[in-house]
Motif scaffolding. Structure first.
Motif, PDB file in Angstrom:
ATOM      1  N   UNK A 122      -1.494   7.428  -0.288  1.00 24.93           N
ATOM      2  CA  UNK A 122      -2.303   8.071   0.761  1.00 24.93           C
ATOM      3  C   UNK A 122      -1.948   7.633   2.167  1.00 24.93           C
ATOM      4  N   UNK A 123      -1.410   6.419   2.301  1.00 24.36           N
ATOM      5  CA  UNK A 123      -1.064   5.938   3.647  1.00 24.36           C
ATOM      6  C   UNK A 123       0.078   6.743   4.254  1.00 24.36           C
ATOM      7  N   UNK A 124       0.834   7.452   3.395  1.00 15.94           N
ATOM      8  CA  UNK A 124       1.959   8.240   3.901  1.00 15.94           C
ATOM      9  C   UNK A 124       1.505   9.436   4.725  1.00 15.94           C
ATOM     10  N   UNK A 125       0.238   9.824   4.570  1.00 16.12           N
ATOM     11  CA  UNK A 125      -0.296  10.930   5.377  1.00 16.12           C
ATOM     12  C   UNK A 125      -1.457  10.451   6.256  1.00 16.12           C
ATOM     13  N   UNK A 126      -1.485   9.145   6.517  1.00 19.01           N
ATOM     14  CA  UNK A 126      -2.464   8.589   7.446  1.00 19.01           C
ATOM     15  C   UNK A 126      -3.828   8.292   6.863  1.00 19.01           C
ATOM     16  N   UNK A 127      -3.970   8.295   5.537  1.00 17.78           N
ATOM     17  CA  UNK A 127      -5.254   7.988   4.903  1.00 17.78           C
ATOM     18  C   UNK A 127      -5.276   6.555   4.412  1.00 17.78           C
ATOM     19  N   UNK A 128      -6.465   6.057   4.139  1.00 15.35           N
ATOM     20  CA  UNK A 128      -6.616   4.715   3.586  1.00 15.35           C
ATOM     21  C   UNK A 128      -6.037   4.677   2.174  1.00 15.35           C
ATOM     22  N   UNK A 129      -5.507   3.531   1.792  1.00 11.69           N
ATOM     23  CA  UNK A 129      -4.874   3.402   0.478  1.00 11.69           C
ATOM     24  C   UNK A 129      -5.859   3.635  -0.667  1.00 11.69           C
ATOM     25  N   UNK A 130      -7.157   3.411  -0.420  1.00 11.60           N
ATOM     26  CA  UNK A 130      -8.167   3.562  -1.470  1.00 11.60           C
ATOM     27  C   UNK A 130      -8.902   4.905  -1.404  1.00 11.60           C
ATOM     28  N   UNK A 131      -8.367   5.861  -0.680  1.00 10.15           N
ATOM     29  CA  UNK A 131      -9.030   7.155  -0.514  1.00 10.15           C
ATOM     30  C   UNK A 131      -9.236   7.854  -1.864  1.00 10.15           C
TER      31      UNK A 131
END
Length: 543
Positions: free
Chosen positions: A470-479
């Motif tokens: 998820x971090x690859x699109x700017x989201x938190x890793x635990x999204x």
């Protein structure tokens, strides 16, 4: 049990009194003949604004509201408030949608949403899928009502097994006799009790605890490490998709539609959709009971060595209220479960009768035979719900509703979109349902819940990290996101793609037996035909 004798007596007396009202309801506005689904399953389609308001409100705001939502706030903090915005945004969304469904159903005598899909799409296959989906999605919702009763019984130190069986035997008896009139009449008492209990709770309990600032300070202290009193980057998308997905699902449930179809006019529905947000204010106050339990240091009852958070609210009432008023509060929770459970079982039974029994087993069934089959089916549904709750973990309650939402959302293209356009091809609808349902079940299967020892089907929030970073699109890793939201998007996309293919291939589509004027008709435009004459169109052979 002696310490809870006053609570048990008061709760039992109120419960029995309300049950008596359920039996009396058979004589309330009694028609000449109850042997019709119009009468037994829809109350004669004659309910006005006040009755509909209490019926629909009593149907939507259930034991889940009283038990599961505060339990989620108690355990997880702000995430539990998702139930408040979804009940706020849903009413403007359905204000214009439900009047269209009511009009076309009134014009053609439809009893279930699958009746509408059968006539609109011309597909008996899609109508069957909608019927099966409605029945399956309703079962966990009924079981959730039992969770509320079970939590109350545990707090009064009463063995829940036999008490649940007795309670639902009584429910089954008066529902069998009175049909939809029973929960409609009981809903007045149920809502009055709940309003009284909550108003007292939000005034009396904070006073006993030293004020609201003490309550929120206690919640802040408990969730200091997880920042649980506000949403964090990891659960914001879970919150948003839970709320939006639940809003889209709410009025797709058969029991919600049953309450709407029982109304006597379009204006009744409009007035109710305008007034029902008043319940959302009540829901927000109910949710805060979870924070009150934190401040009161309420201890949930342990089941098999693990804390059962569903008992938090009953335990709070037992801890803070005098015994006599705790008995009133317990009765309110129990009755708050019985009203929706009755409506849900009637709605599921109507689906089986109209769209499975009559369509595939006995096409020449008379109205009296339909009513008889529906009554028996409602008993089977209730019995199944009792077995479900006795066999699963009681800590699973919040996801009983959310997983049911994943299932019922897959009828959105056929029912919701179908009210406005018939562009989606019948095979597109079928293909979309298959993909959405398959994806939803697969995603649910991938979700564990270590707290309840569920390796699969342990929740409804899917970690995106199972698919990509998820971090690859700017989201938190635990999204995480709500499974139902993802599944219904996939459903809609596939339905559109298959429709385009079918249109290009000039594949035969079903026959639409409704007309544009049907969606705008009102009570005085045409009375529904007698069920003996109300036959659905013959199945299209290629469907």
């Amino acid at each position: 049990m002696k310490d809870h004798l006053a609570e048990i007596i008061i709760a039992a007396v109120i419960f029995l009194a309300v049950s008596a009202i359920g039996f009396i309801a058979a004589r309330w506005r009694r028609p000449d003949d109850m042997g019709h689904l119009n009468e037994w399953g829809l109350g004669g389609r004659s309910f006005g604004s006040w009755i509909t308001w209490f019926l629909v409100g009593g149907d939507l705001y259930t034991a889940y509201t009283f038990v599961a939502v505060p339990a989620l706030l108690f355990a997880s903090g702000a995430l539990g408030f998702y139930a408040v915005p979804y009940t706020v945004i849903v009413y403007p969304m359905v204000f214009v949608v439900l009047v269209r469904l009511w009009s076309v159903s009134h014009k053609h005598g439809f009893v279930t949403p699958a009746d509408f899909v059968r006539a609109r799409s011309g597909s008996s296959t899609m109508a069957l899928l909608v019927a099966i989906t409605g029945i399956v999605a309703t079962m966990p919702y009924i079981a959730l009502q039992l969770v509320g009763i079970e939590a109350v019984l545990k707090s009064m130190h009463v063995d829940p097994t036999w008490a649940l069986i007795i309670a639902f035997a009584i429910l089954a008896a008066y529902t069998y006799q009175s049909g939809l009139r029973a929960p409609a009449l009981i809903a007045f008492v149920k809502d009055a009790l709940i309003y009284i209990v909550i108003i007292v709770a939000v005034i009396y309990i904070p006073y006993k605890l030293g004020g609201w600032h003490k309550i929120f300070d206690a919640a802040d202290a408990k969730f200091a490490k997880t920042h649980g009193t506000v949403l964090n980057p990891g659960n914001q998308w879970q919150y948003v998709t839970w709320a939006l997905g639940s809003a889209l699902a709410l009025f797709l449930y058969p029991h919600s539609i049953t309450g709407v179809l029982a109304s006597r006019s379009r204006n009744v529905i409009k007035r109710n959709m305008s007034a029902l947000p008043a319940y959302s204010l009540l829901l927000g106050l109910i949710a805060l009971l979870g924070y009150m339990a934190i401040a009161a240091q309420t201890t949930p009852i342990k089941t098999n060595g693990k804390a059962d958070n569903n008992t938090v609210v009953p335990q709070l009432f037992d801890q803070m209220f005098p015994h006599w008023f705790a008995g009133v509060a317990f009765a309110a929770v129990a009755i708050g479960a019985l009203v929706p459970a009755a409506i849900m079982s009637i709605a599921a039974a109507n689906l089986f009768t109209r769209n499975i029994f009559k369509e595939y087993i006995k096409r020449d069934a008379t109205p009296r035979q339909e009513a008889a089959v529906s009554k028996v089916a409602s008993l089977v549904v209730k019995a199944g719900a009792v077995l479900v709750i006795l066999l699963i973990s009681p800590q699973f309650s919040i996801d009983l509703q959310l997983i049911g939402g994943v299932i019922i959302l897959q009828t959105l293209p056929a029912v919701g979109i179908g009210l406005y356009t018939r562009w989606l091809h019948r095979w597109g609808l079928v293909a979309g349902w298959l993909v959405g349902m398959g994806l939803g079940v697969w995603m649910l299967y991938q979700i564990p819940n270590p707290a309840t020892n569920h390796v699969h089907f342990g929740g409804s929030a899917f970690p995106l990290s199972k698919w990509f970073d998820p971090t690859s699109i700017g989201l938190d890793a635990k999204t995480q996101v709500y499974v139902g939201f993802v599944a219904v998007v996939a459903n809609a996309v596939v339905a559109v793609i298959v429709t385009l293919i079918c249109r290009a291939l000039r594949a035969s589509d079903g026959v639409d037996t409704t007309s544009p004027d049907d969606y705008l008709s009102d009570a005085d435009s045409k009375t529904p035909p007698p069920l003996a004459e109300d036959q659905l169109p013959e199945p299209v052979p290629t469907s």
